[in-house]
Design a protein around this motif. Structure first.
Motif, PDB file in Angstrom:
ATOM      1  N   TYR A  18     -72.579 -46.080  -2.361  1.00  0.00           N
ATOM      2  CA  TYR A  18     -71.933 -45.261  -1.334  1.00  0.00           C
ATOM      3  C   TYR A  18     -72.938 -44.965  -0.224  1.00  0.00           C
ATOM      4  N   PHE A  19     -72.612 -45.398   0.986  1.00  0.00           N
ATOM      5  CA  PHE A  19     -73.402 -45.036   2.160  1.00  0.00           C
ATOM      6  C   PHE A  19     -72.846 -43.714   2.674  1.00  0.00           C
ATOM      7  N   VAL A  20     -73.612 -42.659   2.496  1.00  0.00           N
ATOM      8  CA  VAL A  20     -73.120 -41.304   2.731  1.00  0.00           C
ATOM      9  C   VAL A  20     -73.862 -40.659   3.894  1.00  0.00           C
ATOM     10  N   GLY A  21     -73.120 -40.084   4.810  1.00  0.00           N
ATOM     11  CA  GLY A  21     -73.718 -39.320   5.898  1.00  0.00           C
ATOM     12  C   GLY A  21     -74.051 -37.921   5.419  1.00  0.00           C
ATOM     13  N   ALA A  22     -75.320 -37.523   5.564  1.00  0.00           N
ATOM     14  CA  ALA A  22     -75.765 -36.211   5.093  1.00  0.00           C
ATOM     15  C   ALA A  22     -75.480 -35.109   6.102  1.00  0.00           C
ATOM     16  N   GLY A  23     -74.974 -35.479   7.281  1.00  0.00           N
ATOM     17  CA  GLY A  23     -74.740 -34.472   8.305  1.00  0.00           C
ATOM     18  C   GLY A  23     -76.007 -34.195   9.093  1.00  0.00           C
ATOM     19  N   PRO A  24     -75.952 -33.241  10.019  1.00  0.00           N
ATOM     20  CA  PRO A  24     -77.073 -33.011  10.925  1.00  0.00           C
ATOM     21  C   PRO A  24     -78.228 -32.226  10.329  1.00  0.00           C
ATOM     22  N   GLY A  25     -77.994 -31.490   9.234  1.00  0.00           N
ATOM     23  CA  GLY A  25     -79.094 -30.730   8.656  1.00  0.00           C
ATOM     24  C   GLY A  25     -78.659 -29.593   7.758  1.00  0.00           C
ATOM     25  N   ALA A  26     -77.743 -28.774   8.226  1.00  0.00           N
ATOM     26  CA  ALA A  26     -77.293 -27.642   7.416  1.00  0.00           C
ATOM     27  C   ALA A  26     -76.602 -28.153   6.155  1.00  0.00           C
ATOM     28  N   PRO A  27     -76.988 -27.662   4.975  1.00  0.00           N
ATOM     29  CA  PRO A  27     -76.398 -28.163   3.735  1.00  0.00           C
ATOM     30  C   PRO A  27     -74.885 -28.010   3.680  1.00  0.00           C
ATOM     31  N   TYR A  46     -82.796 -41.939  -0.223  1.00  0.00           N
ATOM     32  CA  TYR A  46     -82.607 -41.145   0.994  1.00  0.00           C
ATOM     33  C   TYR A  46     -83.796 -41.285   1.928  1.00  0.00           C
ATOM     34  N   ALA A  47     -83.541 -41.041   3.207  1.00  0.00           N
ATOM     35  CA  ALA A  47     -84.595 -41.082   4.219  1.00  0.00           C
ATOM     36  C   ALA A  47     -85.275 -39.721   4.257  1.00  0.00           C
ATOM     37  N   GLY A  48     -86.395 -39.606   3.578  1.00  0.00           N
ATOM     38  CA  GLY A  48     -87.036 -38.307   3.404  1.00  0.00           C
ATOM     39  C   GLY A  48     -87.487 -37.651   4.686  1.00  0.00           C
ATOM     40  N   SER A  49     -87.776 -38.455   5.715  1.00  0.00           N
ATOM     41  CA  SER A  49     -88.235 -37.873   6.972  1.00  0.00           C
ATOM     42  C   SER A  49     -87.101 -37.291   7.795  1.00  0.00           C
ATOM     43  N   LEU A  50     -85.847 -37.578   7.413  1.00  0.00           N
ATOM     44  CA  LEU A  50     -84.708 -37.160   8.229  1.00  0.00           C
ATOM     45  C   LEU A  50     -83.677 -36.323   7.482  1.00  0.00           C
ATOM     46  N   VAL A  51     -83.513 -36.589   6.197  1.00  0.00           N
ATOM     47  CA  VAL A  51     -82.473 -35.890   5.434  1.00  0.00           C
ATOM     48  C   VAL A  51     -83.013 -34.558   4.928  1.00  0.00           C
ATOM     49  N   PRO A  52     -82.314 -33.454   5.179  1.00  0.00           N
ATOM     50  CA  PRO A  52     -82.808 -32.136   4.760  1.00  0.00           C
ATOM     51  C   PRO A  52     -82.779 -31.966   3.252  1.00  0.00           C
ATOM     52  N   LEU A  53     -83.742 -31.206   2.757  1.00  0.00           N
ATOM     53  CA  LEU A  53     -83.813 -30.952   1.317  1.00  0.00           C
ATOM     54  C   LEU A  53     -82.559 -30.233   0.827  1.00  0.00           C
ATOM     55  N   GLY A  54     -81.886 -29.498   1.709  1.00  0.00           N
ATOM     56  CA  GLY A  54     -80.669 -28.791   1.318  1.00  0.00           C
ATOM     57  C   GLY A  54     -79.591 -29.710   0.810  1.00  0.00           C
ATOM     58  N   ALA A  55     -79.618 -30.979   1.239  1.00  0.00           N
ATOM     59  CA  ALA A  55     -78.622 -31.937   0.760  1.00  0.00           C
ATOM     60  C   ALA A  55     -78.737 -32.139  -0.742  1.00  0.00           C
ATOM     61  N   MET A  56     -79.922 -31.856  -1.291  1.00  0.00           N
ATOM     62  CA  MET A  56     -80.128 -32.044  -2.717  1.00  0.00           C
ATOM     63  C   MET A  56     -79.448 -30.977  -3.561  1.00  0.00           C
ATOM     64  N   SER A  57     -78.980 -29.919  -2.925  1.00  0.00           N
ATOM     65  CA  SER A  57     -78.329 -28.848  -3.685  1.00  0.00           C
ATOM     66  C   SER A  57     -77.052 -29.329  -4.353  1.00  0.00           C
ATOM     67  N   SER A  58     -76.484 -30.436  -3.851  1.00  0.00           N
ATOM     68  CA  SER A  58     -75.243 -30.961  -4.436  1.00  0.00           C
ATOM     69  C   SER A  58     -75.492 -31.985  -5.535  1.00  0.00           C
TER      70      SER A  58
END
Length: 274
Positions: A18-27, A46-58
């Motif tokens: 699944y190619f998933v868009g993480a959104g702009p930043g806010a989890p 994931y692209a660690g330099s761009l994807v916020p750590l908050g995305a990991m909450s899911s």
């Protein structure tokens, strides 16, 4: 030949990338679908330099998260394929929406060669997070009805005819990605076509806790960006839609009292009379 419409429920399938868009930043700007997939994922690249750590909450507690910041495309695809061979739900997590300035086409082509199924889950683009931060429409009646998403050439050159000056001549709203580190060059090139009084804004890390927003025009925006120490993860928006005076003048015909359409008859006064 008749068109057929199939309404199908979204089903998360192990053995699919699944190619998933993480959104702009806010989890909480992850879509519901994205969150559901991350809850089931066994592997997330994931692209660690761009994807916020908050995305990991899911994510599922047992999921393996792999930062692709230092990986080549081939290494990323190999990692995705390894997860598929293990029968996992595999996610390639992209910032914003995966369809803008990513390498999705290359990776899906590689997956097709390996007969690995994949699906795309859209995300909230940083374009719209920036517009929300500014509180502005990117289109206004009789001012601009066109939005151009672009960037300047670097190691990835621009195709012929897509030079910034050429695009600026359209008078459309310009949204410029991946170029804020060359703000002086941007301003110089834009002012060769547009008036220095053309409104401009820059939003860095839109929707993140440390979001920075600056507003000005082409004569001031470079100084403002440097003063705010914005060097990366920022979009520049240029266009007359940002002018508050024009915003007051713009009126959509769609909502005018004398404009009829399939859902409103202008001959019938609104409830309560006129």
């Amino acid at each position: 030949m008749t068109a057929e419409t199939e309404i199908r429920a979204f089903v998360i399938r192990p053995g699919t990338v699944y190619f998933v868009g993480a959104g702009p930043g806010a989890p909480d700007l992850l879509t519901v679908r994205a969150s559901r997939i991350l809850e089931r994922a066994g592997r997330v690249v994931y692209a660690g330099s761009l994807v916020p750590l908050g995305a990991m909450s899911s994510m599922a507690p047992s999921a393996r998260w792999i930062d692709s910041a230092g990986m080549t495309r081939e290494e990323i695809v190999e990692s995705l394929a390894e997860g598929i061979h293990r029968g996992e739900v595999v996610v390639r997590l992209a910032s914003g929406d995966p369809a803008i300035y990513g390498a999705m086409a290359e990776m899906t082509t590689d997956l097709d060669r390996r007969s690995i199924p994949w699906e795309v889950v859209p995300g909230v683009s940083s374009v719209f997070a920036c517009a929300a931060a500014l509180g502005r429409d990117l289109t206004l009646p009789e001012i601009s009805q066109t939005i151009i998403l672009t960037r300047t050439g670097g190691r990835t050159p621009m195709p012929p005819g897509e030079e910034l000056e050429s695009l600026a001549r359209h008078g459309a709203t310009l949204v410029i990605f991946l170029s804020i580190d060359r703000i002086d060059e941007l301003v110089e090139r834009l002012t060769s076509v547009l008036p220095e009084t053309t409104p401009a804004a820059v939003v860095a890390r839109a929707s993140w806790p440390d979001e920075i927003l600056v507003r000005g025009d082409l004569s001031t925006i470079s100084v403002m960006v440097k003063a705010a120490r914005i060097h990366r993860q920022a979009l520049m928006i240029v266009g007359r839609v940002l002018d508050p005076k024009l915003r007051e003048m713009a009126r959509s015909r769609l909502y005018a009292a004398d404009f009829g359409h399939g859902f409103r008859d202008p001959s019938i006064p609104p409830e309560g009379g006129i």
